[in-house]
Design an enzyme around this catalytic site. Structure first.
Site, PDB file in Angstrom:
ATOM      1  N   ASP A  49       0.848  -1.190   0.000  1.00 36.32           N
ATOM      2  CA  ASP A  49       0.000   0.000   0.000  1.00 36.32           C
ATOM      3  C   ASP A  49       0.887   1.246   0.000  1.00 36.32           C
ATOM      4  O   ASP A  49       2.107   1.146  -0.137  1.00 36.32           O
ATOM      5  CB  ASP A  49      -0.976  -0.027   1.179  1.00 36.32           C
ATOM      6  CG  ASP A  49      -0.292   0.002   2.542  1.00 36.32           C
ATOM      7  OD1 ASP A  49       0.914   0.335   2.620  1.00 36.32           O
ATOM      8  OD2 ASP A  49      -0.964  -0.301   3.537  1.00 36.32           O
ATOM      9  N   PHE A  50       0.295   2.399   0.196  1.00 34.54           N
ATOM     10  CA  PHE A  50       1.049   3.652   0.130  1.00 34.54           C
ATOM     11  C   PHE A  50       2.136   3.763   1.193  1.00 34.54           C
ATOM     12  O   PHE A  50       3.081   4.528   1.046  1.00 34.54           O
ATOM     13  CB  PHE A  50       0.093   4.849   0.221  1.00 34.54           C
ATOM     14  CG  PHE A  50      -0.525   5.015   1.582  1.00 34.54           C
ATOM     15  CD1 PHE A  50       0.062   5.832   2.530  1.00 34.54           C
ATOM     16  CD2 PHE A  50      -1.691   4.338   1.916  1.00 34.54           C
ATOM     17  CE1 PHE A  50      -0.499   5.973   3.784  1.00 34.54           C
ATOM     18  CE2 PHE A  50      -2.265   4.472   3.171  1.00 34.54           C
ATOM     19  CZ  PHE A  50      -1.664   5.297   4.108  1.00 34.54           C
TER      20      PHE A  50
END
Length: 153
Positions: free
Chosen positions: A32-33
């Site tokens: 994810d980020f």
């Protein structure tokens, strides 16, 4: 130069004395980020472990869905418990260990761990069932029990 059969040899992992072991790399698309594996992606690693365990034990999803063994049947996950202990990150090599704890009627109970080296990242317990075309449970075939139950715990 290795042939396709050489390359496919290890793609499904290996059967072990406890069940099955699969190695998997974490790719950018798994994160994810924040740079760690997105929580839902762990389900995919676990699914690969269970599916390849079935495959090496001689049970193929496509054959079951096509009715090759009589009736068309499919596997469904009925319940999961997941404990996230530590995050995995891009380029980590994960070990997916899968073992069968019990088989009862139409259900199979499996325990899985995702590890990075000796570090346990995820513990999971999975209850799966076999259902027919009509959506009703089907008894777990007796000939499969020996293939799925661990030889040692």
């Amino acid at each position: 130069m290795p042939g396709a059969d050489d390359l496919l040899g290890g793609i499904s992992g290996t059967l072990t004395e406890f069940g099955h072991r699969l190695m998997a790399r974490v790719y950018y698309a798994d994160t994810d980020f924040s740079g760690v594996v997105y929580h839902a992606r762990y389900l995919e690693f676990l699914e690969r472990g269970r599916s390849d365990f079935l495959r090496l034990a001689g049970v193929h999803h496509t054959e079951l869905a096509e009715g090759k063994h009589g009736e068309k049947i499919v596997w469904v996950v009925r319940r999961m418990e997941i404990d996230f202990r530590s995050p995995a990150r891009i380029d980590d090599i994960l070990t997916v260990d899968t073992r069968t704890d019990d088989i009862s009627g139409a259900r199979i109970f499996m325990a899985q761990q995702l590890k990075r080296d000796a570090d346990v990242l995820v513990d999971a317990r999975v209850e799966a069932a076999i259902i027919g075309e009509n959506g009703r449970p089907r008894r777990f075939p007796k000939e499969w029990v020996a293939a799925f139950m661990p030889k040692a715990l």
